[in-house]
Structures are given as structure tokens and as C-alpha cells.
Motif scaffolding. Structure first.
Motif, PDB file in Angstrom:
ATOM      1  N   ALA A 118     -13.156 -43.544 -31.228  1.00  0.00           N
ATOM      2  CA  ALA A 118     -13.749 -44.418 -32.246  1.00  0.00           C
ATOM      3  C   ALA A 118     -13.097 -45.796 -32.230  1.00  0.00           C
ATOM      4  CB  ALA A 118     -13.618 -43.777 -33.619  1.00  0.00           C
ATOM      5  N   SER A 119     -11.804 -45.850 -31.933  1.00  0.00           N
ATOM      6  CA  SER A 119     -11.100 -47.129 -31.908  1.00  0.00           C
ATOM      7  C   SER A 119     -11.593 -48.035 -30.793  1.00  0.00           C
ATOM      8  CB  SER A 119      -9.595 -46.886 -31.749  1.00  0.00           C
ATOM      9  OG  SER A 119      -9.079 -46.177 -32.850  1.00  0.00           O
ATOM     10  N   GLU A 120     -12.133 -47.447 -29.743  1.00  0.00           N
ATOM     11  CA  GLU A 120     -12.698 -48.260 -28.665  1.00  0.00           C
ATOM     12  C   GLU A 120     -14.058 -48.830 -29.054  1.00  0.00           C
ATOM     13  OE1 GLU A 120     -11.066 -49.160 -25.944  1.00  0.00           O
ATOM     14  OE2 GLU A 120      -9.385 -48.049 -26.813  1.00  0.00           O
ATOM     15  N   VAL A 121     -14.758 -48.150 -29.933  1.00  0.00           N
ATOM     16  CA  VAL A 121     -16.077 -48.603 -30.379  1.00  0.00           C
ATOM     17  C   VAL A 121     -15.950 -49.546 -31.575  1.00  0.00           C
ATOM     18  CG1 VAL A 121     -18.296 -47.846 -31.326  1.00  0.00           C
ATOM     19  CG2 VAL A 121     -17.201 -46.533 -29.490  1.00  0.00           C
ATOM     20  N   PHE A 122     -15.059 -49.199 -32.504  1.00  0.00           N
ATOM     21  CA  PHE A 122     -14.866 -49.986 -33.718  1.00  0.00           C
ATOM     22  C   PHE A 122     -13.490 -50.645 -33.643  1.00  0.00           C
ATOM     23  CE2 PHE A 122     -17.599 -46.345 -34.987  1.00  0.00           C
ATOM     24  CZ  PHE A 122     -18.749 -47.058 -35.316  1.00  0.00           C
ATOM     25  N   ASP A 123     -13.454 -51.886 -33.180  1.00  0.00           N
ATOM     26  CA  ASP A 123     -12.192 -52.564 -32.895  1.00  0.00           C
ATOM     27  C   ASP A 123     -11.263 -52.636 -34.092  1.00  0.00           C
ATOM     28  OD1 ASP A 123     -13.005 -53.004 -30.315  1.00  0.00           O
ATOM     29  OD2 ASP A 123     -13.618 -55.085 -30.639  1.00  0.00           O
ATOM     30  N   VAL A 124     -11.819 -52.696 -35.288  1.00  0.00           N
ATOM     31  CA  VAL A 124     -10.986 -52.860 -36.477  1.00  0.00           C
ATOM     32  C   VAL A 124     -10.003 -51.702 -36.640  1.00  0.00           C
ATOM     33  CG1 VAL A 124     -12.435 -51.686 -38.178  1.00  0.00           C
ATOM     34  CG2 VAL A 124     -11.118 -53.708 -38.867  1.00  0.00           C
ATOM     35  N   LEU A 125     -10.304 -50.553 -36.063  1.00  0.00           N
ATOM     36  CA  LEU A 125      -9.415 -49.404 -36.201  1.00  0.00           C
ATOM     37  C   LEU A 125      -8.103 -49.595 -35.450  1.00  0.00           C
ATOM     38  CD1 LEU A 125     -11.909 -46.404 -35.978  1.00  0.00           C
ATOM     39  CD2 LEU A 125     -11.144 -47.683 -37.987  1.00  0.00           C
ATOM     40  N   LYS A 126      -8.025 -50.604 -34.613  1.00  0.00           N
ATOM     41  CA  LYS A 126      -6.781 -50.906 -33.895  1.00  0.00           C
ATOM     42  C   LYS A 126      -5.912 -51.914 -34.648  1.00  0.00           C
ATOM     43  CE  LYS A 126      -9.012 -50.441 -29.352  1.00  0.00           C
ATOM     44  NZ  LYS A 126      -9.356 -51.163 -28.095  1.00  0.00           N
ATOM     45  N   GLU A 127      -6.359 -52.387 -35.796  1.00  0.00           N
ATOM     46  CA  GLU A 127      -5.756 -53.559 -36.408  1.00  0.00           C
ATOM     47  C   GLU A 127      -4.887 -53.271 -37.623  1.00  0.00           C
ATOM     48  OE1 GLU A 127      -8.689 -56.628 -36.979  1.00  0.00           O
ATOM     49  OE2 GLU A 127      -9.645 -56.215 -35.043  1.00  0.00           O
ATOM     50  N   PHE A 128      -4.517 -52.021 -37.826  1.00  0.00           N
ATOM     51  CA  PHE A 128      -3.670 -51.677 -38.964  1.00  0.00           C
ATOM     52  C   PHE A 128      -2.191 -51.800 -38.608  1.00  0.00           C
ATOM     53  CE2 PHE A 128      -7.657 -49.471 -39.835  1.00  0.00           C
ATOM     54  CZ  PHE A 128      -7.875 -49.834 -41.151  1.00  0.00           C
ATOM     55  N   ASP A 129      -1.390 -52.003 -39.632  1.00  0.00           N
ATOM     56  CA  ASP A 129       0.056 -52.039 -39.440  1.00  0.00           C
ATOM     57  C   ASP A 129       0.662 -50.640 -39.400  1.00  0.00           C
ATOM     58  OD1 ASP A 129       0.625 -55.013 -39.589  1.00  0.00           O
ATOM     59  OD2 ASP A 129      -0.488 -54.726 -41.450  1.00  0.00           O
ATOM     60  N   ARG A 130       0.082 -49.723 -40.134  1.00  0.00           N
ATOM     61  CA  ARG A 130       0.537 -48.328 -40.127  1.00  0.00           C
ATOM     62  C   ARG A 130      -0.688 -47.412 -40.189  1.00  0.00           C
ATOM     63  NH1 ARG A 130       6.169 -47.485 -41.501  1.00  0.00           N
ATOM     64  NH2 ARG A 130       7.180 -49.502 -41.920  1.00  0.00           N
ATOM     65  N   TYR A 131      -0.559 -46.248 -39.539  1.00  0.00           N
ATOM     66  CA  TYR A 131      -1.674 -45.319 -39.394  1.00  0.00           C
ATOM     67  C   TYR A 131      -1.305 -43.970 -40.011  1.00  0.00           C
ATOM     68  CZ  TYR A 131      -3.669 -48.649 -36.124  1.00  0.00           C
ATOM     69  OH  TYR A 131      -4.200 -49.793 -35.548  1.00  0.00           O
ATOM     70  N   TYR A 132      -2.138 -43.523 -40.949  1.00  0.00           N
ATOM     71  CA  TYR A 132      -1.987 -42.209 -41.556  1.00  0.00           C
ATOM     72  C   TYR A 132      -3.335 -41.501 -41.418  1.00  0.00           C
ATOM     73  CZ  TYR A 132       2.056 -44.702 -43.317  1.00  0.00           C
ATOM     74  OH  TYR A 132       3.198 -45.460 -43.400  1.00  0.00           O
ATOM     75  N   VAL A 133      -3.505 -40.852 -40.278  1.00  0.00           N
ATOM     76  CA  VAL A 133      -4.769 -40.218 -39.897  1.00  0.00           C
ATOM     77  C   VAL A 133      -4.587 -38.711 -40.007  1.00  0.00           C
ATOM     78  CG1 VAL A 133      -6.447 -39.915 -38.032  1.00  0.00           C
ATOM     79  CG2 VAL A 133      -5.348 -42.148 -38.387  1.00  0.00           C
ATOM     80  N   SER A 134      -5.436 -38.069 -40.788  1.00  0.00           N
ATOM     81  CA  SER A 134      -5.227 -36.665 -41.133  1.00  0.00           C
ATOM     82  C   SER A 134      -5.130 -35.768 -39.905  1.00  0.00           C
ATOM     83  CB  SER A 134      -6.358 -36.185 -42.052  1.00  0.00           C
ATOM     84  OG  SER A 134      -7.599 -36.165 -41.356  1.00  0.00           O
ATOM     85  N   GLY A 135      -5.991 -35.983 -38.930  1.00  0.00           N
ATOM     86  CA  GLY A 135      -5.988 -35.119 -37.752  1.00  0.00           C
ATOM     87  C   GLY A 135      -4.712 -35.196 -36.951  1.00  0.00           C
ATOM     88  N   LYS A 136      -4.014 -36.306 -37.051  1.00  0.00           N
ATOM     89  CA  LYS A 136      -2.741 -36.470 -36.360  1.00  0.00           C
ATOM     90  C   LYS A 136      -1.575 -35.934 -37.193  1.00  0.00           C
ATOM     91  CE  LYS A 136      -4.372 -40.528 -33.797  1.00  0.00           C
ATOM     92  NZ  LYS A 136      -4.438 -39.870 -32.482  1.00  0.00           N
ATOM     93  N   LEU A 137      -1.741 -35.931 -38.512  1.00  0.00           N
ATOM     94  CA  LEU A 137      -0.672 -35.502 -39.409  1.00  0.00           C
ATOM     95  C   LEU A 137      -0.783 -34.035 -39.820  1.00  0.00           C
ATOM     96  CD1 LEU A 137      -0.609 -38.629 -41.760  1.00  0.00           C
ATOM     97  CD2 LEU A 137       1.032 -38.081 -39.945  1.00  0.00           C
ATOM     98  N   GLY A 138      -1.978 -33.462 -39.700  1.00  0.00           N
ATOM     99  CA  GLY A 138      -2.170 -32.082 -40.130  1.00  0.00           C
ATOM    100  C   GLY A 138      -2.267 -31.910 -41.634  1.00  0.00           C
ATOM    101  N   HIS A 139      -2.536 -32.995 -42.335  1.00  0.00           N
ATOM    102  CA  HIS A 139      -2.722 -32.966 -43.793  1.00  0.00           C
ATOM    103  C   HIS A 139      -3.906 -33.852 -44.137  1.00  0.00           C
ATOM    104  CE1 HIS A 139       1.106 -30.930 -44.587  1.00  0.00           C
ATOM    105  NE2 HIS A 139       1.625 -31.696 -43.636  1.00  0.00           N
ATOM    106  N   VAL A 140      -4.636 -33.480 -45.180  1.00  0.00           N
ATOM    107  CA  VAL A 140      -5.845 -34.217 -45.554  1.00  0.00           C
ATOM    108  C   VAL A 140      -5.790 -34.634 -47.006  1.00  0.00           C
ATOM    109  CG1 VAL A 140      -7.330 -33.074 -43.845  1.00  0.00           C
ATOM    110  CG2 VAL A 140      -7.082 -32.076 -46.132  1.00  0.00           C
ATOM    111  N   LYS A 141      -6.536 -35.685 -47.316  1.00  0.00           N
ATOM    112  CA  LYS A 141      -6.822 -36.039 -48.711  1.00  0.00           C
ATOM    113  C   LYS A 141      -7.820 -35.017 -49.266  1.00  0.00           C
ATOM    114  CE  LYS A 141      -8.510 -39.884 -47.276  1.00  0.00           C
ATOM    115  NZ  LYS A 141      -9.246 -41.175 -47.214  1.00  0.00           N
TER     116      LYS A 141
END
Length: 206
Positions: A118-141
Motif C-alpha cells: 500500500a505504501s508504494e501505491v499511496f505515497d503518504v504512508l511513507k511520510e510519518f515520523d513514527r509507525y504504529y501498524v497493528s499487523g506489525k505490532l500484533g495489537h489492534v485498536k
């Protein structure tokens, strides 16, 4: 109140996420309504948000429900029909914050393996200072732990975080932890909030 970082959800804040609408286009509204009445596809996707590989989870679910096998597989095979288009004004707001050196974080329920695609399609996803992505952390909102991770990793006091999300349950948990919050119902309201907080000017928030 001071804001030290702005925390963005992705789905329906930066990128539209409307699987039902996509399936209406792909298989027609009547067939989609029947399938979604019989199957809990969003529950299937919860496993992806927790880190299950997208293709493996979707294809296994398809094999468990052979009457809808081909249609279920579209959740993987046509994922970029489900996700999008971009919410352009929200992108501009994120970039306006970055231009003023205001830290921006992502806190999103999002699959691990699909995030990079998705980051290759939607460039804005590369532009954060910190990333808290559930699939990478194993925890969800909206469960507590993922919010704790943001606080611990960023070392920012909860009341100095401003979080935008389109779901009330996600917002409620952040608010309970003392975060500043904004329930997203469109980019114009979000722009007004950023202006009212003194983070952007009216011109910058256009």
C-alpha cells in the motif's frame, strides 16, 4: 492545550476503506448484500490486522466457504479496489503539519504484508515520523495495549497527543487514556480542528 504530535488513522481518514462499496462494483449490490449477510468478512480481516498474511487468511476463509470462494478471494486479489481512493485534503493536511516540523505518527489497524504494498501505491504512508501498524505490532485498536505502545515508544505524555480516527470506539479508548481526540467525519472538520489548535493557519489547512 499543547500538542507535541498528531496521530493519524489511515482507513477513512487518509484513504477510503469501503469494502461493501467495492464489492457492489465487483459483483453487484444484490449479490454483495447476500454474501455480507452470510459471512463476516470484517471479522476475517481482523485476523489480517493482527498480523495474519492477507492471502493466506483470505484464501483459507474462501476454502471454508466454497459457495463464495471466488468472491471472497477478491478481498486479496482486488484489494486495491477495496482501499481507495485517497482523501486528498487529508494528505495535504498531513504534509502541511510536516512542513511546520510537527511530528506525525500513524496508528492504524492494517495488515503487515499489505502495508508495504500500500505504501508504494499511496505515497503518504511513507511520510510519518513514527509507525504504529497493528499487523506489525500484533495489537489492534480499540484495545488498550496499542495505545500504550505509542506512549512508551514516543515518550510523549498522553495529553500532548492529538489523535484523529473515524471510529468512535477507537477514539473513546484514546480519550480514556487522556489523549486529545478528533472523530473524523470529513477533512474540512479535521482542518478546522487543526486551525483551532493553532497547528495550522487557515491558508495552510486548505
Amino acid at each position: 492545550m499543547t500538542v507535541d504530535a498528531v496521530v493519524f488513522d489511515v482507513g477513512n481518514v487518509l484513504i477510503e476503506w469501503q469494502p461493501e462499496r467495492a464489492y457492489d462494483r465487483l459483483i453487484g449490490p444484490e449479490k454483495r448484500q447476500q454474501m455480507f449477510a452470510e459471512l463476516d468478512l470484517h471479522d476475517m480481516n481482523n485476523d489480517v490486522d493482527l498480523g495474519a498474511p492477507l492471502k493466506d487468511r483470505v484464501y483459507a476463509f474462501a476454502e471454508d466457504n466454497p459457495a463464495w470462494r471466488d468472491e471472497i478471494r477478491l478481498w486479496h486479489d482486488n484489494w486495491f479496489d477495496l482501499a481507495g481512493p485517497a482523501i486528498d485534503h487529508s494528505w495535504r493536511l498531513l504534509r502541511a503539519l510536516r512542513a511546520k516540523d510537527i511530528p506525525v505518527f500513524v496508528l492504524s489497524n492494517f495488515g503487515d504484508d499489505i502495508w508495504d504494498r500500500a505504501s508504494e501505491v499511496f505515497d503518504v504512508l511513507k511520510e510519518f515520523d513514527r509507525y504504529y501498524v497493528s499487523g506489525k505490532l500484533g495489537h489492534v485498536k480499540p484495545f488498550n495495549r496499542i495505545y500504550e505502545i505509542v506512549e512508551e515508544d514516543s515518550a510523549i505524555e498522553p495529553d500532548r497527543l492529538l489523535f484523529v480516527d473515524d471510529r468512535e470506539d477507537n477514539i473513546a479508548m484514546a480519550r480514556a487514556r487522556g489523549w486529545q481526540t478528533h472523530l473524523f467525519d470529513g477533512p474540512h472538520g479535521w482542518a478546522d480542528r487543526l486551525v483551532s489548535e493553532g497547528l495550522l493557519t487557515q491558508q495552510e489547512a486548505k
